[in-house]
Design an enzyme around this catalytic site. Sequence first.
Site, PDB file in Angstrom:
ATOM      1  CG  HIS A   1      -1.443   1.574   1.621  1.00 39.52           C
ATOM      2  ND1 HIS A   1      -2.482   1.998   0.755  1.00 39.52           N
ATOM      3  CD2 HIS A   1      -1.381   1.983   2.419  1.00 39.52           C
ATOM      4  CE1 HIS A   1      -2.729   3.089   1.286  1.00 39.52           C
ATOM      5  NE2 HIS A   1      -2.170   3.361   2.481  1.00 39.52           N
TER       6      HIS A   1
ATOM      7  CG  HIS B   1       0.853   6.605   0.713  1.00 44.05           C
ATOM      8  ND1 HIS B   1      -0.232   7.602   0.913  1.00 44.05           N
ATOM      9  CD2 HIS B   1       0.253   5.482   1.442  1.00 44.05           C
ATOM     10  CE1 HIS B   1      -1.334   7.202   1.721  1.00 44.05           C
ATOM     11  NE2 HIS B   1      -0.844   6.097   2.142  1.00 44.05           N
TER      12      HIS B   1
ATOM     13  CD  GLU C   1      -4.391   6.428   3.270  1.00 45.52           C
ATOM     14  OE1 GLU C   1      -4.233   5.422   2.259  1.00 45.52           O
ATOM     15  OE2 GLU C   1      -3.778   6.506   3.802  1.00 45.52           O
TER      16      GLU C   1
ATOM     17  CB  SER D   1      -2.109   0.150  -2.466  1.00 45.60           C
ATOM     18  OG  SER D   1      -3.214   0.220  -1.455  1.00 45.60           O
TER      19      SER D   1
HETATM   20  C1  LIG Z   1      -4.160  10.269   8.969  1.00 50.40           C
HETATM   21  C2  LIG Z   1      -4.922   9.375   8.616  1.00 50.40           C
HETATM   22  O1  LIG Z   1      -5.760   8.782   9.601  1.00 50.40           O
HETATM   23  C3  LIG Z   1      -4.551   8.003   7.872  1.00 50.40           C
HETATM   24  O2  LIG Z   1      -5.422   7.347   7.188  1.00 50.40           O
HETATM   25  C4  LIG Z   1      -3.018   7.769   8.497  1.00 50.40           C
HETATM   26  C5  LIG Z   1      -3.303   6.978   9.704  1.00 50.40           C
HETATM   27  N1  LIG Z   1      -2.165   6.214  10.095  1.00 50.40           N
HETATM   28  C6  LIG Z   1      -1.354   5.603   9.140  1.00 50.40           C
HETATM   29  N2  LIG Z   1      -0.202   4.996   9.644  1.00 50.40           N
HETATM   30  C7  LIG Z   1       0.511   4.170   8.752  1.00 50.40           C
HETATM   31  N3  LIG Z   1       1.390   3.465   8.972  1.00 50.40           N
HETATM   32  N4  LIG Z   1       0.225   4.473   7.324  1.00 50.40           N
HETATM   33  C8  LIG Z   1      -0.818   5.140   6.858  1.00 50.40           C
HETATM   34  O3  LIG Z   1      -0.880   5.283   5.673  1.00 50.40           O
HETATM   35  C9  LIG Z   1      -1.444   5.934   7.963  1.00 50.40           C
HETATM   36  N5  LIG Z   1      -2.445   6.775   7.486  1.00 50.40           N
HETATM   37  N1  LIG Z   2      -7.052  -1.203   1.770  1.00 48.30           N
HETATM   38  C1  LIG Z   2      -5.727  -0.844   1.514  1.00 48.30           C
HETATM   39  C2  LIG Z   2      -4.689  -0.986   2.561  1.00 48.30           C
HETATM   40  C3  LIG Z   2      -5.191   0.139   3.529  1.00 48.30           C
HETATM   41  C4  LIG Z   2      -5.891  -0.330   4.692  1.00 48.30           C
HETATM   42  C5  LIG Z   2      -6.066   0.597   5.755  1.00 48.30           C
HETATM   43  C6  LIG Z   2      -5.846   2.007   5.647  1.00 48.30           C
HETATM   44  O1  LIG Z   2      -6.300   2.673   6.733  1.00 48.30           O
HETATM   45  C7  LIG Z   2      -4.999   2.479   4.758  1.00 48.30           C
HETATM   46  C8  LIG Z   2      -4.693   1.381   3.501  1.00 48.30           C
HETATM   47  C9  LIG Z   2      -4.926  -2.123   0.363  1.00 48.30           C
HETATM   48  O2  LIG Z   2      -5.642  -3.002   0.214  1.00 48.30           O
HETATM   49  O3  LIG Z   2      -4.179  -1.591  -0.108  1.00 48.30           O
HETATM   50 FE   LIG Z   3      -2.196   5.100   3.588  1.00 46.44          FE
END
Ligand SMILES: C[C@H](O)[C@H](O)[C@H]1CNc2nc(N)[nH]c(=O)c2N1
Ligand SMILES: N[C@@H](Cc1ccc(O)cc1)C(=O)O
Ligand SMILES: [Fe+2]
Length: 548
Positions: free
Chosen positions: A376, A381, A421, A440
């Site tokens: 992901h 990203h 996201e 992703s």
């Molecule tokens: C800011 C927002 O809550 C976001 O979804 C964040 C939360 N924590 C995360 N933590 C990780 N390791 N990777 C991520 O992409 C995110 N996304």
């Molecule tokens: N659903 C995403 C992964 C993901 C899960 C939770 C999150 O908050 C962000 C990303 C994937 O399958 O690639």
């Molecule tokens: Fe993310």
Amino acid sequence: MAVAAAQKNREMFAIKKSYSIENGYPSRRRSLVDDARFETLVVKQTKQSVLEEARARANDSGLESDFIQDTAPFGEDQHDENKNVQSEADADGTIKSDEDYTLTEEEIILQNAAGESAEAEKAIQKAALLLRMREGMGTLSRILKVIDNYKGCVEHLETRPSQEAGIQFDALVKVSMSRSNLLQLIRSLRQSTSFAGVSLLSDNISNKTPWFPRHASDLDSCNHLMTKFEPELDMNHPGFADKQYRERRKEIAEIAFGYKYGDPIPSIVYLETENSTWQRVFNTVLELMPKHACREYKAAFGKLQAADIFVPHRIPQLEDVSNFLRKHTGFTLRPAAGLLTARDFLASLAFRVFQSTQYVRHANSPFHTPEPDCIHELLGHIPLLADPSFAQFSQEIGLASLGASDSEIEKLSTVYWFTVEFGLCKENQQLKAYGAALLSSIGELLHALSDKPELRPFEPASTSLQPYQDQEYQPIYYVAESFEDAKDKFRRWVSTMSRPFEVRFNPHTERVEVLDSVEKLETLIWQLNTEMLHLTNAVNKLRGSQFE
Ligand SMILES: C[C@H](O)[C@H](O)[C@H]1CNc2nc(N)[nH]c(=O)c2N1
Ligand SMILES: N[C@@H](Cc1ccc(O)cc1)C(=O)O
Ligand SMILES: [Fe+2]
């Protein structure tokens, strides 16, 4: 049903906020899972224990109640024979034990601020005290005398008749005095029976802004995990029944726990199954991307391929990706053990640091996983973080999050959720994906572009209030007029946030500065002027050369 139950389960464990130092946590942890279980308890207990510790410290200091000593107790004429116990007996004759002095959060902040160093203790502090006076106005003159004894200066004094039974007046006293004297003053006033309450009001207690990471190295102390989807804790997790997978996850999590600012990111020898999961996702993304991804994503993706970082047969190493990003946009990566709290995750963006997980989703669910994994982060990203305009935008979100209130963090992360996201945008009237969790997850990408979900126009003010879940495909997506439009709208909305101070990132020192003095602003203006001069020169040189 299962979704609701899982959500509830996760909420029980979820930690919603915060930079861990601020919450009194040690910065690193040994085991992801033990940690996660432990932390929910700690969240509850920390406040309690900090309060108790502070209270004990205050009581240990062996202060006498100067208020009582210096000014003679209130009503001494009537209660002469009680003089010695005056400070301990409450109005109804009960003994005031130290337990009764509940230190407020403001006092703890004050106490911590005073405890930082000898200078900090002597620093002059402005504060507002609210005193609930049981007796008449005569009490005021005594208060003023005590403040004077503590070398305090009264800047403002206001009284009003109290609304509460048994209390005659409320007095608001704004003082400025050294922190240590202020603490003693409060303690002293508390010990008098003349007051039904003595409180330090929050808005004036500190001229300092709340704690937040000021330097990229402070991120070592954040790294707070959200105990959401965990193969060990969640029955719906694809790895729940796979012991080997869980072991592997722990092994990789250890790298993140041990990581310190400045360390190269240790590389991982990925297993054959892990590489083949990557390959499946990578090849499908490659197939779908030309039609469904936004332009900026595709451009950056091409650069990552050209640099040999994005190849089908192996998972890129975070260190190589970090070095690539550094060259393009100044972003770098830090290994993260799992889903971070929104506060900690957003804070790192302020330093152009992206927290990236390093483990790989379970081989059984290559096309959608309930928690962020390195596939992901990498496929979702990284490409956009290599785009200068998006990188700048990401950092602005991060800067806006520093020291923001919990409700603002909640809104920020909601908008982040529906844009960075899961964002969709239009490109020549066609729907394109720019959200990382769409790019992703082939499963979710196709769902988002099908006629199943509801599509709404992206408006930060309303989008920021939309509740969401993160276990299954989204039922609602927000569509921006264009990728630029999403950034513009988000940016403008961020600038309406109510934080009472402005911050700026100094890229040379990797430090975030609070713009709270004329001197700092003057230095910045001078720097900008210098830069303007260079830019003007450049324009002039180009103009000149046109006519040669
Ligand atoms: C800011 C927002 O809550 C976001 O979804 C964040 C939360 N924590 C995360 N933590 C990780 N390791 N990777 C991520 O992409 C995110 N996304
Ligand atoms: N659903 C995403 C992964 C993901 C899960 C939770 C999150 O908050 C962000 C990303 C994937 O399958 O690639
Ligand atoms: Fe993310």
